[in-house]
Each structure stands twice: as C-alpha cells, then as structure tokens.
Write an enzyme that holds these catalytic residues in place. Structure first.
Site, mmCIF file in Angstrom:
data_model
loop_
_atom_site.group_PDB
_atom_site.id
_atom_site.type_symbol
_atom_site.label_atom_id
_atom_site.label_comp_id
_atom_site.label_asym_id
_atom_site.label_seq_id
_atom_site.Cartn_x
_atom_site.Cartn_y
_atom_site.Cartn_z
ATOM 1 N N HIS A 204 9.551 6.287 -4.217
ATOM 2 C CA HIS A 204 8.099 6.969 -3.375
ATOM 3 C C HIS A 204 7.028 6.075 -2.821
ATOM 4 O O HIS A 204 6.196 6.390 -2.107
ATOM 5 C CB HIS A 204 7.494 8.025 -4.345
ATOM 6 C CG HIS A 204 6.652 7.288 -5.359
ATOM 7 N ND1 HIS A 204 5.336 7.458 -5.251
ATOM 8 C CD2 HIS A 204 6.919 7.097 -6.597
ATOM 9 C CE1 HIS A 204 4.909 7.139 -6.383
ATOM 10 N NE2 HIS A 204 5.836 6.807 -7.566
ATOM 11 N N CYS A 329 -15.146 7.565 -12.695
ATOM 12 C CA CYS A 329 -16.302 7.949 -13.543
ATOM 13 C C CYS A 329 -15.837 8.944 -14.473
ATOM 14 O O CYS A 329 -15.196 10.001 -14.137
ATOM 15 C CB CYS A 329 -17.388 8.455 -12.703
ATOM 16 S SG CYS A 329 -18.727 9.116 -13.744
HETATM 17 N N1 PMP Z 1 4.371 -0.391 -10.731
HETATM 18 C C1 PMP Z 1 3.658 -0.432 -9.759
HETATM 19 C C2 PMP Z 1 3.171 -1.636 -9.234
HETATM 20 C C3 PMP Z 1 3.198 0.774 -9.239
HETATM 21 O O1 PMP Z 1 2.506 0.750 -8.099
HETATM 22 C C4 PMP Z 1 3.888 2.034 -9.659
HETATM 23 C C5 PMP Z 1 3.153 3.306 -9.211
HETATM 24 N N2 PMP Z 1 2.025 3.395 -9.124
HETATM 25 C C6 PMP Z 1 4.590 2.001 -10.601
HETATM 26 C C7 PMP Z 1 5.169 0.894 -11.203
HETATM 27 C C8 PMP Z 1 5.230 3.192 -11.216
HETATM 28 O O2 PMP Z 1 6.199 3.739 -10.523
HETATM 29 P P1 PMP Z 1 6.863 5.098 -10.387
HETATM 30 O O3 PMP Z 1 5.879 6.253 -9.938
HETATM 31 O O4 PMP Z 1 8.174 5.106 -9.654
HETATM 32 O O5 PMP Z 1 6.876 5.372 -11.934
#
Ligand code: PMP
Length: 390
Positions: A204, A329
């Site tokens: 995603h 916050c």
């Molecule tokens: N690692 C990083 C650097 C991310 O930005 C994210 C998602 N915010 C994740 C891992 C986790 O990914 P997922 O939503 O596919 O579990």
C-alpha cells in the site's frame, strides 16, 4: 479534488492504481484457494506466482526469495524475531543494531527480543535525518547478529545509507535487514547492490492494496528466519495461512507498474514539489525545510512554519488537504514524532512541522490549490491567535 480533499499523505499510504484495483477485484471474484489441487486452485496459484515474479523483479531478486506477508509490519517481525530465534542455537551472537528512526515494527520487535536474551542497540541519526555511520560503526562488533536499517524514513522522507550499513555489517560478520516499505517502487532498489539478506516491502506504499507485503529472504542467507506464526506451512513455511490471491495479484500489478513508471514518476513528483514550494513562496508563506534535501523520497517534503501549531493547521485543512504532523496531542500532552526527536530538532520546529508527500496521481492543480489552502489556513491561524491584525 475528491470529497476528502487533495491527498498529500503518500508516506502514510498511496492511492491504489486502477490496474491493481482491477486485478484485486477480478481475483477476488474467483473462488479458488491457491493451495487446492483443482483447476480453480490452480488459477489462484498462478496469479500468486505471476505476482511473485513481478515483486522479485522490482528488487532484483529471484521469485523463490519472495515470501508474501500481510504487510511490512509482519515482514519486519519475521525478519528480526524469526532470525534471532533461528540463530539462537547456531550462533553465540546476541546483539541487534537498529537505527533510532526505524518503524515501530522494527524497534519493538528488537526490543521484544531483549526478553529472550538479546541486546538491542540503537544508532543515532544526525540533524539531517541520516544515520550517523560513525556511531553505527562503533556499535557493530563481533556480537552483532543482525543490523536493521530502513531504506527511507516514513516521517522525514530521508533516504538512508543502506549500502554503507551493509558494508560495515558484512565486515563484522552480521546479517542485514532493510525495511524498504517507503522506498519500494519509489526508488531503484536492487538487493545485490544493497547487499542485504532480508528486505521488507509493503504494497500500500506503492499503489497496491493494504494488507499485503513481502519479505525478501536471500537464497544465500547464512540462517533462514524461523516462522513466527504456525499453521499450514504456506510461503515456504515462513508465513502460514491461506495466501490472499487477490491482494497478492494486485501487489504484483503495482510492482510491475512501479518498475515501468518509477523514473517518470520521480521526475513528475520533483516538478510537483517544486511547483508547490514555489507556490508557497509566491504567496509569501515562510517555511523551513527539515532534513537534507538531496537525499529524500521523490514527492516528499517535511516543512515547518514559523509560529504555527502544526496540529491546528492539519485539523483546519483536514477536509481540504490531507497532510500529517510530526506531533500529536493526547490527553493534553504534546508528543512529538520519535523520528523528529531522534533528529534532535528544537521543540518549536517539531511542533510546527508537517509531512507532505505527493503521489503518482497528484496534479499541478493539486500543487497550486494545496499551496493556496495552506497559506489561507496559516493566515486564519495567525488572525485567530492574534499574531497579525486582520
Ligand atoms: N515500515 C515503514 C517504514 C512504514 O512506513 C510502514 C507503514 N507505515 C511499515 C513498516 C508498516 O507497513 P504495513 O502497513 O504494510 O504493515
């Protein structure tokens, strides 16, 4: 502009590509379990194997080195916890080194291992948001089993020196994991060039659906991770559970698109971010850039506005432009992002910073309209707080 406004939060997630959505819907409409021994099962199985090739190609791996997971969170947990458990009886090394700006799925998985006799060392980053390689190098001794450093950060957008990290780790005989959730499909990534043993991806973040990701496990890794979930032994025993053929097929389509469009995307995104900042400047908005600019994800900006509470700004803009802050916050307490904390930025800068990331489907009108909306919201805040007369 859609009813939820202009989407400039591609660090959090990306809009799904219509080609990926169509693959998802088509595959979901088919009843086969990819592990069943009949024609319906074979269709689902084929969809998964086609996707495996596409994801492998995106990072220069072989299809057999790709393990599908529910996302980068799970891939990171398998890489770290699975590898530590698999190594326990094979190696006396008991230290995991991560950077301070890793995603919680890396930091907390490493921390959880301290209850199993491992030590977790955390290497600092500089004010520019990049790993401090000297400090990192000093931590990587002959007790280090695994180092885990991300390819690009999800708050600052800053690209990390993974090749240099790998060279230091290799010299010390440690294995290397890279969380490439933010970089997958956005930067050219080749597992051989990077010289990593394990690499995590999330669909995603690259115009695929949420709920699916992958862990690259090098065929040459000295120790394969143990599974952390037990069951039917799917995905080479590393990730039990019926593989979601629809999600995986869509991930494969997103990977193929990313490979074909990455360079064009990067150029367009650079044009859009420049247009956006030029728009702010034309509207006389004063802002400061956070982190180094020459090494950041395409389309990504982290900027701070003088005397502005970023949370108030994002709330005011919430239905017009989707951006996020480096602070939150809760229960009346302001907590700032651990990533900005690790960069040791002054509190005022952290509280006034916003994270912006354009995506492949952003338009020039999005850049112009969001700059305008931001300048209006900033002015409203200034008027409301009495910093300027109306
Ligand atoms: N690692 C990083 C650097 C991310 O930005 C994210 C998602 N915010 C994740 C891992 C986790 O990914 P997922 O939503 O596919 O579990």
């Amino acid at each position: 502009m859609s009813s939820t406004g202009i989407f400039l939060d591609a660090h959090a997630t990306t809009p799904i590509a219509k080609e990926a959505l169509s693959a998802l819907v088509t595959q979901l409409g088919q009843p086969g379990n990819p592990h069943s021994p009949h024609a319906a099962g074979a269709v689902a199985h084929e969809a998964i194997e086609t996707a495996r090739k596409a994801v492998a190609e995106l990072i220069g791996a072989a299809p057999g080195e790709i393990v599908f997971t529910s996302g980068a969170t799970e891939a990171n947990n398998i890489a770290i916890i699975g590898l530590a458990r698999a190594s326990r009886h094979k190696s006396s090394r008991r230290t995991i080194v991560t950077s301070a700006i890793e995603h919680p799925s890396v930091l907390e998985a490493s921390e959880a291992l301290t209850k199993e006799g491992f030590t977790h060392l955390i290497a600092p980053v500089g004010e520019d948001g990049r790993l401090d390689l000297d400090a990192f190098g000093n931590m990587v001794g002959d007790d280090v089993l695994l180092v885990s450093v991300m390819a690009a950060n999800n708050v600052s957008g800053i690209i990390q020196p993974v090749q240099e990290v790998a060279a230091i780790a290799r010299a010390a005989g440690a294995m290397i994991h890279c969380d490439a959730a933010q970089a997958g499909g956005r930067l050219a990534l080749d597992v051989f060039d990077l010289d990593v043993d394990l690499l995590s991806l999330s669909a995603h973040k690259m115009y695929g659906p949420p709920g699916v990701g992958a862990l690259y496990v090098s065929a040459a890794i000295p120790t394969r991770p143990d599974p952390i979930v037990f069951g039917g032994g799917q995905e080479q025993g590393l990730r039990s559970g019926t593989a979601p053929a629809g999600l995986i097929a869509a991930f494969g389509v997103a990977a193929r698109l990313a490979l074909a469009q990455r360079e064009e995307d990067a150029l367009r995104l650079a044009t859009l971010t420049n247009r956006f900042t030029a728009g702010l400047e034309a509207l006389q908005v004063r802002y400061r850039r956070i982190g180094t600019d020459d090494r950041r994800l395409p389309g990504s900006l982290n900027i701070a506005f003088d005397n502005c509470d970023a949370q108030e700004l994002t709330e005011r803009l919430s239905t017009i432009v989707a951006i996020s802050t480096g602070s939150a916050c809760s229960s009346g307490q302001i907590s700032t992002s651990p990533v900005l904390d690790a960069m040791r930025l002054p509190q005022s800068l952290k509280r006034s910073s916003v994270r912006i990331c354009f995506n492949r489907y952003s338009t020039e009108a999005d850049a112009d309209n969001s700059a305008l909306a931001l300048s209006r919201a900033l002015r409203e805040i200034e008027v409301a707080t009495g910093s300027i007369a109306q």
